[in-house]
Design a protein around this motif. Sequence first.
Motif, PDB file in Angstrom:
ATOM      1  N   HIS A  25     109.572  58.697  23.078  1.00  0.00           N
ATOM      2  CA  HIS A  25     108.738  58.814  22.226  1.00  0.00           C
ATOM      3  C   HIS A  25     108.528  57.654  21.319  1.00  0.00           C
ATOM      4  O   HIS A  25     107.621  57.520  20.691  1.00  0.00           O
ATOM      5  N   LEU A  26     109.579  56.787  21.371  1.00  0.00           N
ATOM      6  CA  LEU A  26     109.213  55.583  20.732  1.00  0.00           C
ATOM      7  C   LEU A  26     108.182  54.497  21.330  1.00  0.00           C
ATOM      8  O   LEU A  26     107.618  53.598  20.719  1.00  0.00           O
ATOM      9  N   THR A  27     108.001  54.670  22.529  1.00  0.00           N
ATOM     10  CA  THR A  27     107.082  53.835  23.327  1.00  0.00           C
ATOM     11  C   THR A  27     105.571  54.330  22.933  1.00  0.00           C
ATOM     12  O   THR A  27     105.193  55.369  22.941  1.00  0.00           O
ATOM     13  N   PRO A  28     104.832  53.272  22.513  1.00  0.00           N
ATOM     14  CA  PRO A  28     103.214  53.612  22.177  1.00  0.00           C
ATOM     15  C   PRO A  28     102.658  54.320  23.407  1.00  0.00           C
ATOM     16  O   PRO A  28     103.053  53.818  24.501  1.00  0.00           O
ATOM     17  N   ARG A  29     101.600  55.199  23.001  1.00  0.00           N
ATOM     18  CA  ARG A  29     101.116  55.995  24.216  1.00  0.00           C
ATOM     19  C   ARG A  29      99.745  55.256  24.443  1.00  0.00           C
ATOM     20  O   ARG A  29      99.208  55.507  25.581  1.00  0.00           O
ATOM     21  N   THR A  30      99.165  54.175  23.580  1.00  0.00           N
ATOM     22  CA  THR A  30      98.097  53.596  23.855  1.00  0.00           C
ATOM     23  C   THR A  30      98.306  52.339  24.543  1.00  0.00           C
ATOM     24  O   THR A  30      99.287  51.531  24.315  1.00  0.00           O
ATOM     25  N   GLY A  85      92.462  45.042  20.808  1.00  0.00           N
ATOM     26  CA  GLY A  85      91.385  45.853  20.380  1.00  0.00           C
ATOM     27  C   GLY A  85      90.131  45.304  21.049  1.00  0.00           C
ATOM     28  O   GLY A  85      89.078  45.922  21.464  1.00  0.00           O
ATOM     29  N   ARG A  86      89.648  44.033  20.643  1.00  0.00           N
ATOM     30  CA  ARG A  86      88.264  43.574  21.015  1.00  0.00           C
ATOM     31  C   ARG A  86      88.244  43.222  22.422  1.00  0.00           C
ATOM     32  O   ARG A  86      86.977  43.484  22.898  1.00  0.00           O
ATOM     33  N   ALA A  87      89.245  43.198  23.255  1.00  0.00           N
ATOM     34  CA  ALA A  87      89.284  43.043  24.784  1.00  0.00           C
ATOM     35  C   ALA A  87      89.062  44.106  25.310  1.00  0.00           C
ATOM     36  O   ALA A  87      88.302  44.542  26.257  1.00  0.00           O
ATOM     37  N   ARG A 138      96.654  49.346  23.843  1.00  0.00           N
ATOM     38  CA  ARG A 138      96.768  48.485  22.919  1.00  0.00           C
ATOM     39  C   ARG A 138      98.070  48.418  22.295  1.00  0.00           C
ATOM     40  O   ARG A 138      98.457  47.197  21.828  1.00  0.00           O
ATOM     41  N   GLY A 139      98.757  49.521  21.881  1.00  0.00           N
ATOM     42  CA  GLY A 139     100.037  49.631  21.108  1.00  0.00           C
ATOM     43  C   GLY A 139     101.178  49.017  22.019  1.00  0.00           C
ATOM     44  O   GLY A 139     101.847  48.155  21.706  1.00  0.00           O
ATOM     45  N   ARG A 140     101.093  49.297  23.319  1.00  0.00           N
ATOM     46  CA  ARG A 140     101.956  48.639  24.434  1.00  0.00           C
ATOM     47  C   ARG A 140     101.969  47.187  24.469  1.00  0.00           C
ATOM     48  O   ARG A 140     102.947  46.471  24.412  1.00  0.00           O
ATOM     49  N   LEU A 141     100.723  46.623  24.631  1.00  0.00           N
ATOM     50  CA  LEU A 141     100.515  45.368  24.791  1.00  0.00           C
ATOM     51  C   LEU A 141     100.945  44.815  23.322  1.00  0.00           C
ATOM     52  O   LEU A 141     101.671  43.448  23.400  1.00  0.00           O
ATOM     53  N   SER A 142     100.620  45.093  22.306  1.00  0.00           N
ATOM     54  CA  SER A 142     100.906  44.636  21.107  1.00  0.00           C
ATOM     55  C   SER A 142     102.587  44.659  21.093  1.00  0.00           C
ATOM     56  O   SER A 142     103.293  43.887  20.362  1.00  0.00           O
ATOM     57  N   LEU A 143     103.271  45.632  21.286  1.00  0.00           N
ATOM     58  CA  LEU A 143     104.541  45.694  21.313  1.00  0.00           C
ATOM     59  C   LEU A 143     105.294  44.773  22.161  1.00  0.00           C
ATOM     60  O   LEU A 143     106.220  43.963  21.905  1.00  0.00           O
ATOM     61  N   VAL A 144     104.784  44.477  23.460  1.00  0.00           N
ATOM     62  CA  VAL A 144     105.280  43.390  24.480  1.00  0.00           C
ATOM     63  C   VAL A 144     104.987  42.048  23.770  1.00  0.00           C
ATOM     64  O   VAL A 144     105.936  41.466  23.901  1.00  0.00           O
ATOM     65  N   THR A 172     101.452  37.745  14.519  1.00  0.00           N
ATOM     66  CA  THR A 172     101.510  37.973  15.946  1.00  0.00           C
ATOM     67  C   THR A 172     101.078  39.279  16.302  1.00  0.00           C
ATOM     68  O   THR A 172     100.176  39.410  17.190  1.00  0.00           O
ATOM     69  N   TYR A 173     101.631  40.288  15.737  1.00  0.00           N
ATOM     70  CA  TYR A 173     101.507  41.524  15.831  1.00  0.00           C
ATOM     71  C   TYR A 173     100.051  42.024  15.647  1.00  0.00           C
ATOM     72  O   TYR A 173      99.223  42.689  16.320  1.00  0.00           O
ATOM     73  N   ALA A 174      99.524  41.506  14.245  1.00  0.00           N
ATOM     74  CA  ALA A 174      98.205  41.951  13.790  1.00  0.00           C
ATOM     75  C   ALA A 174      97.177  41.140  14.820  1.00  0.00           C
ATOM     76  O   ALA A 174      96.197  41.758  15.050  1.00  0.00           O
ATOM     77  N   LEU A 175      97.351  40.002  14.876  1.00  0.00           N
ATOM     78  CA  LEU A 175      96.378  39.380  15.787  1.00  0.00           C
ATOM     79  C   LEU A 175      96.191  39.889  17.321  1.00  0.00           C
ATOM     80  O   LEU A 175      95.235  39.748  17.944  1.00  0.00           O
TER      81      LEU A 175
END
Length: 459
Positions: free
Chosen positions: A18-23, A194-196, A25-31, A185-188
């Motif tokens: 449940h904590l892992t992002p589903r998208t 998102g752009r990619a 974009r969210g997973r790459l940002s978390l990594v 870092t998270y925002a960028l």
Amino acid sequence: MNVIRDWPRPAVTTFLHHLTPRTLRGRLSLVALTTAALLMLVLTIAFNAVAQRRLQHQADDELRTRAAAVSTTIDTSGTTVRVLETSHDDLLDTNVWIYAGRRLLEEPPNAGPLTHVADTLAGRGGRRCVTADVNGPLRLCSQPLPDDRSDATVVTALDLSPYRSSADTLLLGSLALDAVMLACTYALTRLAVGRALRPVRTMTDQATQWSAVASEERFASTRRPAELARLGTSLDALLDRIRTLLRHERQLTGELSHELRTPLSRIIAELDWWQTHPRTTGQTHATHQVIADAAESMRTICDTLLDDARGNTLAAPGTAEVLPTLHHLTEALDVPGHLTLTAEGPRLEAGVPPALLERIVSPLLANAYRYAHSNVTVRAYRTPDGVRIDVTDDGPGVPPPFTALLFEPGRRADPGDGHDGAGLGLPLARRLARSAGGEVTYDPGHTPGARFVVSLPAG
């Protein structure tokens, strides 16, 4: 006995899921955030460790400088060590101990327990520094006099509170900088990912739209990054295969309906005639036989076309006597009486099963009966490379501009000529003949009327 209950492993897995992002974009940002956090943690620890060592070295350098200044007030020229008193030396004597060997010559006022630490440090000899916590953090360093004739030692002390405060300020500043850097870092990362991934969303929307309207557009028609270009090429190939399969499915459906129309019409006609006119037992039996033959013909048509669609036409090879097969076909089609059927040579055999031979010739005969004025001729004979069957009629023939489109599915020279037909018979005949190693062609030099030629391997 204490029992330690572990959290059930499935519950832990579900919680982490449940904590892992589903998208993506969210997973790459978390990594990216996790990696940056670990790197900044290591850098922060290393920076603060270096900063603390640097501040300690500064404190030691200050203590040694003070010890060197105090050494100038000590006289070692005589037999005893004497401390020279000067005016305004209170500041110089603050937190300073002077020893001659292990004997204390001078100590600061109100030194208290700190003198014991200075005694221990002077007793060890040499240049040494220790940190003591006596009413606050203090740094003490011992400095022997450079004169070899005496064993005088100067011990100086320094309050480390300002240095500790500077270290704490650096730590808090580095932690605040880390927090700002992690947020950036998270925002960028989310912005960059998102752009990619924007072309991927565009491709997804295009795929949804194209699947809804059966568009001819393809993904490779637009410039994209190399990875997405390869993905677009793969998706284009997949779309082409799907479109080909759908086209084959529509073609098979049309061919089945086209071929089943004749036997189904015979069944309906026999049933209508049998219901509207009284019949004898023999006539009823004959009607049943006609219906059974038509049903058997329908099953044969279905098997033949389905085997051809699966690519299994040549999996069950066989031979067919041409003349009996053509006679059976004319009886099944219930053709008019102006048919001339000839076969040259004894036991003329084709290298295809009888059902397949009927399916190849049937569309040609149906077209000939549909457009002939007075005569249809079917001639079968042997050639050096196999068997040839000519189907000729004396009708209007094929318009020259239409000959190039004659064998394309769904094409008719004149859809308003008053004759039924979907334009599927000739393409079906050619495809079945080619699947058996033969060919169906149109002879444009024959006039008047039309002549179609079936070439098949010999049996």
